[in-house]
Design a protein around this motif. Structure first.
Motif, PDB file in Angstrom:
ATOM      1  N   MET A  34       0.326  -1.069   0.236  1.00  0.00           N
ATOM      2  CA  MET A  34       0.530  -0.263   0.235  1.00  0.00           C
ATOM      3  C   MET A  34       1.128   1.430  -0.177  1.00  0.00           C
ATOM      4  O   MET A  34       1.947   1.737   1.171  1.00  0.00           O
ATOM      5  N   MET A  35       0.481   2.677  -1.030  1.00  0.00           N
ATOM      6  CA  MET A  35       1.156   3.561  -1.234  1.00  0.00           C
ATOM      7  C   MET A  35       0.593   4.835   0.742  1.00  0.00           C
ATOM      8  O   MET A  35      -0.356   4.177   0.140  1.00  0.00           O
ATOM      9  N   GLU A  36       1.740   5.238   0.673  1.00  0.00           N
ATOM     10  CA  GLU A  36       1.560   6.019   2.262  1.00  0.00           C
ATOM     11  C   GLU A  36       2.229   7.682   1.540  1.00  0.00           C
ATOM     12  O   GLU A  36       2.651   8.227   0.865  1.00  0.00           O
ATOM     13  N   ILE A  37       0.283   8.234   1.311  1.00  0.00           N
ATOM     14  CA  ILE A  37       1.373  10.001   0.896  1.00  0.00           C
ATOM     15  C   ILE A  37       1.889  10.308   2.200  1.00  0.00           C
ATOM     16  O   ILE A  37       1.613  10.759   3.232  1.00  0.00           O
ATOM     17  N   ILE A  38       2.651  11.310   2.156  1.00  0.00           N
ATOM     18  CA  ILE A  38       3.822  11.675   3.605  1.00  0.00           C
ATOM     19  C   ILE A  38       3.660  13.218   3.415  1.00  0.00           C
ATOM     20  O   ILE A  38       3.127  13.365   4.427  1.00  0.00           O
ATOM     21  N   ASN A  39       3.465  13.682   2.107  1.00  0.00           N
ATOM     22  CA  ASN A  39       3.630  14.772   2.254  1.00  0.00           C
ATOM     23  C   ASN A  39       2.211  15.266   1.111  1.00  0.00           C
ATOM     24  O   ASN A  39       2.559  15.204   0.335  1.00  0.00           O
TER      25      ASN A  39
END
Length: 148
Positions: free
Chosen positions: A1-6
């Motif tokens: 799963m991709m995590e949006i950091i900014n």
């Protein structure tokens, strides 16, 4: 799963609006498309009397990033680092230069300016750029680095 950091929708929207305004301004004032590869190419292979605005445009891109960081708006930008070595970055830069020459333009020229002008050629070029980017990321992340 991709995590949006900014996740920065406000600054992204403002940045996009400024890019659109600058592209429209350059087209209205100079009759030129704001394609960065073409602008930079005109510095490397200059035509008489057509260099100063190009240098100012490129300098504005660079200085704008520093001003953004200086104002404190670029929080987290200092943590960006390349995950590959310098030879790979140089090779990638050269390939981008060759690609923009073959494709007669770059993502800013075709993707921003060309699509805004409803250019079919720019639509094909932009779809090609994006598809190539997707494939490249997949190959680099999953085949060369083992799924990093």
């Amino acid at each position: 799963m991709m995590e949006i950091i900014n996740f920065t929708p406000l600054s992204a929207t403002l940045g996009g609006a400024l890019i659109g305004l600058s592209a429209a301004f350059l087209l209205l004032v100079k009759g030129r498309v704001a394609g960065i590869s073409g602008i930079f190419g005109g510095i490397v292979y200059p035509e008489k009397g057509d260099v100063s605005w190009r240098i100012l445009f490129i300098a504005g891109l660079i200085i704008g990033g520093f001003i953004y960081q200086w104002l404190g708006a670029g929080v987290g930008v200092d943590h960006i680092e390349a995950v590959v070595g310098t030879p790979w970055l140089i090779a990638a830069g050269l390939l981008v230069g060759v690609g923009t020459t073959i494709g007669t333009g770059c993502t800013s020229g075709h993707g921003i300016c060309g699509l805004a002008r409803r250019s079919p050629r720019s639509l094909v070029a932009t779809v090609t750029f994006m598809a190539t980017a997707f494939v490249t990321v997949y190959i680099v992340r999953h085949l060369f680095t083992g799924g990093v």
